[in-house]
Design a protein around this motif. Structure first.
Motif, PDB file in Angstrom:
ATOM      1  N   SER A 107      46.583  59.637  41.879  1.00  0.00           N
ATOM      2  CA  SER A 107      47.058  58.649  41.440  1.00  0.00           C
ATOM      3  C   SER A 107      46.273  57.548  41.380  1.00  0.00           C
ATOM      4  O   SER A 107      46.174  57.550  43.397  1.00  0.00           O
ATOM      5  N   HIS A 108      45.862  56.593  40.729  1.00  0.00           N
ATOM      6  CA  HIS A 108      44.605  55.668  41.538  1.00  0.00           C
ATOM      7  C   HIS A 108      44.290  54.600  40.606  1.00  0.00           C
ATOM      8  O   HIS A 108      44.895  54.765  39.449  1.00  0.00           O
ATOM      9  N   VAL A 109      43.811  53.511  40.791  1.00  0.00           N
ATOM     10  CA  VAL A 109      43.787  52.028  40.204  1.00  0.00           C
ATOM     11  C   VAL A 109      41.997  52.099  39.167  1.00  0.00           C
ATOM     12  O   VAL A 109      41.042  53.796  39.913  1.00  0.00           O
ATOM     13  N   TRP A 135      49.260  46.055  44.622  1.00  0.00           N
ATOM     14  CA  TRP A 135      48.451  45.062  44.242  1.00  0.00           C
ATOM     15  C   TRP A 135      47.132  45.636  44.103  1.00  0.00           C
ATOM     16  O   TRP A 135      46.793  46.405  44.457  1.00  0.00           O
ATOM     17  N   THR A 136      46.411  44.940  42.970  1.00  0.00           N
ATOM     18  CA  THR A 136      45.300  44.936  42.209  1.00  0.00           C
ATOM     19  C   THR A 136      44.160  43.499  41.906  1.00  0.00           C
ATOM     20  O   THR A 136      44.856  42.750  41.693  1.00  0.00           O
ATOM     21  N   GLY A 154      41.472  38.382  40.028  1.00  0.00           N
ATOM     22  CA  GLY A 154      41.911  38.061  40.834  1.00  0.00           C
ATOM     23  C   GLY A 154      43.364  39.220  41.297  1.00  0.00           C
ATOM     24  O   GLY A 154      43.459  40.119  40.944  1.00  0.00           O
ATOM     25  N   LEU A 155      44.318  38.424  42.389  1.00  0.00           N
ATOM     26  CA  LEU A 155      45.272  38.953  42.737  1.00  0.00           C
ATOM     27  C   LEU A 155      45.876  39.901  41.482  1.00  0.00           C
ATOM     28  O   LEU A 155      47.004  38.577  41.180  1.00  0.00           O
ATOM     29  N   GLN A 156      46.530  40.995  41.451  1.00  0.00           N
ATOM     30  CA  GLN A 156      47.755  40.534  40.585  1.00  0.00           C
ATOM     31  C   GLN A 156      48.757  41.969  40.950  1.00  0.00           C
ATOM     32  O   GLN A 156      48.948  43.001  42.028  1.00  0.00           O
TER      33      GLN A 156
END
Length: 557
Positions: A87-89, A132-133, A254-256
């Motif tokens: 599992s990952h971005v 968070w991404t 940006g940060l999500q």
């Protein structure tokens, strides 16, 4: 064992008790546990992974080399991983700088790789993983987090599940079963505004992905995208922040987050985890770059909307290049409130259904509330006088044949009514007989029959055709009896598949055709015949030929 893995002192135990979202009553079925069960909270280093014990029933591992979540053990059972993937971005970042720290009741992992920083947090006594991404630019093509799960744990027969006996019918991601029904990971059937969580349950255990507020995502409140999938070799949950499928907006950066993985004993996740309810005060001191807490955000409140159609829901959206938000308007009054907005100037859009009927500009300041007086909806095409109308102006094909099915099935699905067939105005049930989509290679040339009075036939009239999306520049050219319209210019629409992947949502557009009086039948007992042909400069076949989805069609008086 790391020195960070330690028993909670009474002081830390009391602190932990204030950091949950539902207290001890949430211990069963919600993923939130009593702090009294968090005696083993902490992390260790096994050489290749950081091993995080939440002190509840969840132990997870994060790879020290690439930041993958490589293990999710809930009550002793492994749920994570399929086909050697984790599992990952994105689809995995590769070699990354991975660091970890513990701040009282929170363990935070930072995964840094070029333009992307992924944050992973666990909290004492909770069966949740907070994510968070942060994405700085377009060097990666999509923004998603994929939770890869072992197959066979959660039974499902939903439209986003398929088996090895199913046949591929489009690209590599749309399948047909022996009974002719269709399946695909695209067939979630949900708009972003319609869900707070997505996941699986087998009755005794469940895993949910609770979505973020999508402020850095793109596509707005009505965007549809893949949310999960299941087959014989894999299962997955997705948090989609930008995906180039039926996409109508530029990507935001940006940060999500946070978005939350939540294990329960089979029930739904706690509503306290939903983005509108989540207490994020504990995040403020963690040092997550780009994080803006509640004090740095503002709110827009509207007194109400005037000129609403009681038969439709209204949504007020806010968007600029940095963020997007939306709020449901109250039925009757149209009052709305949108909290938690980043400071800035936004385009405010009032949607009737999914159709924009009013726009304005609004500015939000940190810590403040921008109050708006009543807004008069002044751009609703439904208010025009018509001779006849087919469907309703709401930005969706919802009134038309097969429309509901198309959000979770392929157009070739055996449950679909025939795509061919003509419509006679005045006969009753006209909208339900008109196909929601027309393709040049499937049902081109649909006919609409209607009569005019002598006075109506003596004058020119404007024909309006509203569409919601199109594939490869498909757009309608019309013929009225012997009169043929010019070919209209194509409006801006997504360039990817849409009509076959569960989404009618694109850029709403209205075509207008000025039909001269000479085009009409002068004998009022005869039907005028309107013919719809889909034209395009691009070619394709069958359901991948040029096509368009319809919102409404009417002839103005």
């Amino acid at each position: 064992m790391s020195a960070h893995r330690k028993h909670l002192t009474r002081r830390r135990l009391l602190a932990a008790s204030s950091l949950g979202v539902a207290g001890t009553a949430a211990a069963v079925g919600t993923g939130m546990l009593s702090p009294a069960s968090a005696a083993t909270f902490g992390y260790s280093d096994d050489g290749s992974h950081y091993v995080i014990d939440t002190g509840a029933s969840l132990v997870l591992k994060v790879s020290k080399s690439n930041g993958d979540i490589s293990s999710l053990v809930y009550k002793g059972k492994e749920y994570e991983g399929f086909e050697g993937k984790h599992s990952h971005v994105e689809t995995g970042l590769g070699a990354s700088t991975v660091t970890i720290k513990q701040s009282e009741s929170t363990i935070l992992v930072k995964v840094a790789h070029g333009a992307i920083t992924q944050w992973i947090a666990a909290r004492s006594g909770q069966n949740n993983v907070y994510l968070w991404t942060d994405k700085a630019d377009s060097s990666f093509t999509a923004t998603r987090f994929i939770v890869r799960l072992r197959p066979g744990i959660f039974p499902t027969s939903d439209p986003d599940a398929w088996t090895s006996s199913d046949t591929v019918i489009e690209a590599s991601d749309v399948f047909s079963r022996p009974d002719g029904t269709t399946r695909s990971k695209h067939y979630s059937g949900k708009r972003v505004i319609d869900y707070d969580h997505i996941g699986y349950t087998n009755g005794s255990a469940a895993l949910w992905l609770v979505r973020s507020n999508h402020e850095k995502a793109s596509g707005g409140p009505f965007y549809r995208s893949l949310l999960r999938h299941t087959n014989s070799t894999s299962a997955a949950l997705y948090e989609i922040l930008h995906y180039n499928q039926s996409q109508t907006e530029p990507e935001r950066y940006g940060l999500q987050g946070p978005y939350v993985l939540s294990f329960t004993d089979g029930g739904a996740p706690s509503s306290s985890l939903f983005h509108a309810n989540l207490d994020t005060s504990w995040v403020d001191g963690l040092g997550i770059t780009g994080w803006v807490g509640r004090s740095g955000r503002g709110r827009v409140a509207g007194v109400g909307l005037k000129g609403m159609d009681a038969g439709h829901a209204y949504t007020v959206g806010f968007a600029n290049s940095a963020a997007q938000y939306w709020a449901r308007a109250a039925s009757g009054t149209g009052a709305f409130s949108c909290p938690g907005m980043l400071p800035g100037t936004y385009t405010l859009t009032v949607h009737k259904g999914e159709l924009a009927v009013h726009t304005a500009s609004v500015t939000v300041s940190a810590g403040g509330t921008t109050t708006l007086n009543s807004i008069t909806v002044g751009n609703d095409p439904s208010t025009a006088n018509t001779i006849w109308r087919l469907g309703d102006w709401d930005g969706t094909p919802g009134e038309f044949k097969n429309a509901e099915l198309m959000t979770y099935a392929h157009p070739s699905d055996s449950r679909a009514a025939k795509w061919t067939g003509n419509v006679v105005m005045g006969g009753g049930g006209e909208a339900a007989s008109f196909p929601c989509y027309i393709w040049s290679g499937i049902n081109d040339g649909v006919l609409v029959y209607f009569r005019l009075t002598a006075a109506q036939a003596a004058a020119a009239h404007t024909l309006r055709i509203g569409v919601t999306n199109a594939y490869i520049n498909g757009r309608p050219r019309v013929t009225v009896n012997d009169w043929v319209s010019a070919i209209p210019s194509p409006p801006s629409q997504p360039s990817t598949r849409s009509l076959t992947t569960g989404s009618y949502r694109g850029n709403n557009h209205t075509f207008t055709y000025n039909v001269p009086a000479s085009a009409w039948k002068t004998d009022t007992s005869q039907y005028n015949v309107l013919k719809l042909n889909i034209v395009s400069g691009s070619t394709g076949t069958a359901y991948l030929s040029a096509g368009t989805s319809f919102d409404c069609m009417d002839l103005l008086a």
